[in-house]
Scaffold this motif. Structure first.
Motif, short mmCIF file in Angstrom:
data_model
loop_
_atom_site.label_atom_id
_atom_site.label_comp_id
_atom_site.label_asym_id
_atom_site.label_seq_id
_atom_site.Cartn_x
_atom_site.Cartn_y
_atom_site.Cartn_z
N ILE A 272 14.45 37.78 23.62
CA ILE A 272 14.20 37.70 25.06
C ILE A 272 15.10 36.65 25.68
N ALA B 71 18.21 37.11 28.57
CA ALA B 71 18.28 36.31 29.79
C ALA B 71 19.58 35.51 29.84
N ALA C 149 15.02 41.68 32.49
CA ALA C 149 13.72 42.33 32.37
C ALA C 149 13.87 43.85 32.28
N GLN D 113 9.43 41.14 35.57
CA GLN D 113 10.09 39.85 35.74
C GLN D 113 9.12 38.71 35.45
N LEU E 53 8.71 38.28 31.70
CA LEU E 53 9.90 37.64 31.13
C LEU E 53 9.89 36.14 31.41
N GLN F 7 7.52 34.41 29.09
CA GLN F 7 8.04 34.32 27.73
C GLN F 7 9.05 33.18 27.61
#
Length: 306
Positions: free
Chosen positions: A20, A24, A34, A41, A44, A47
């Motif tokens: 993840i 990004a 995302a 969003q 994400l 996370q």
């Protein structure tokens, strides 16, 4: 404490968290990252916040129109790239199936247009598991930040961020099309210069370099055409619009196929050439090594062959 110690492993983030983060970091945009991951969003963002809390360091700077990496984020991004490639290579070796891999080469636009675009099939035919991306540019990509896997730069080989390997000696000499030579009835550079325009590349004094080396004087010539791109200048010469000074590598194929004629055996070295550039880390990757081997073999090949 050893690397395999359970206490050390317990502090490592999950592989999912790192995937993840990697998305990004590649996009530097929460919406696009995302969409790639199939998350909202908000999910994400949570996370990433959990990963930052786990590591005790901020990984991104939130900007009005996206993200930027902090120093900690930049370090983690580089290590994720290396780790994911190692994992992918290891899985491929175990499974016995070569997985497809992409390779991005940032190349000087002249080299990309005159050489790579004419020859890339020979590379992908040899290595069909590599998806090659050729990014022609007029700027220097940051190889240390993995903006590209490797690059072909034009210059004198002195760059602060990377060590370049000169692909070949690349002297300058005058060229013209057979049609222009036929119309003028001569291959003499001075005589041609009286009948046809001189074609120039605006950023480098090719004519001055060659005339000084050859002791050829071209005086009183007022028909000059200047181009911002080397490729434009060479294509104008191929179209019979004038005579030009060009690098051997960029006109080798045109000479072999009869689209251009070398007007003089005298060649000049201006200290500039095309260089293959990659970081030491990149050269450990098989895709980069394969491309390096191929690019250095091109100058020895018949330009009309595949």
């Amino acid at each position: 404490m050893k690397q395999g110690d359970p206490a050390v492993l317990a502090r490592l983030p999950s592989l999912r968290a790192l995937f993840i983060f990697d998305a990004a970091a590649r996009h530097l945009n929460l919406v696009r990252a995302a969409e790639e991951l199939g998350l909202t969003q908000g999910a994400l963002s949570r996370q990433i916040k959990q990963l930052e809390d786990h590591l005790g360091a901020e990984l991104f700077v939130r900007l009005p129109r996206g993200l930027d990496l902090t120093e900690a984020g930049d370090i983690l991004r580089n290590h994720c790239l290396l780790a994911f490639r190692e994992l992918r290579d290891g899985v491929s070796m175990i499974s016995g199936v070569r997985t497809r891999q992409s390779l991005r080469i940032a190349a000087a636009r002249s080299y990309a247009t005159r050489i790579l675009s004419h020859r890339v099939s020979s590379f992908v035919n040899r290595h069909p598991w590599i998806d090659l991306i050729v990014d022609g540019h007029r700027y220097l990509v940051d190889l240390a930040r993995n903006e590209s896997d490797a690059a072909i730069r034009v210059g004198d080989g002195r760059w602060s961020d990377v060590t370049g390997e000169k692909i070949e000696d690349d002297p300058l000499f005058p060229i013209a099309s057979p049609d222009l030579i036929g119309q003028a009835g001569t291959t003499d550079v001075v005589a041609l210069a009286e009948k046809a325009p001189l074609l120039h590349y605006m950023e480098r004094p090719y004519w001055e370099v060659w005339t000084q080396r050859s002791n050829v004087a071209i005086k009183g010539h007022h028909r000059n055409v200047r181009f911002s791109e080397t490729v434009m200048m060479i294509e104008a010469a191929e179209a019979g619009q004038g005579i030009a000074i060009a690098r051997r590598s960029l006109v080798r194929e045109a000479l072999a196929m009869g689209r251009l004629v070398q007007l003089s055996p005298i060649e000049a070295d201006d200290g500039i050439g095309y260089y293959f550039c990659a970081t030491p880390e990149a050269l450990r990757r098989e895709t980069v090594r394969k491309f390096r081997e191929w690019i250095f073999s091109l100058s020895a090949e018949d330009p009309q062959s595949d």
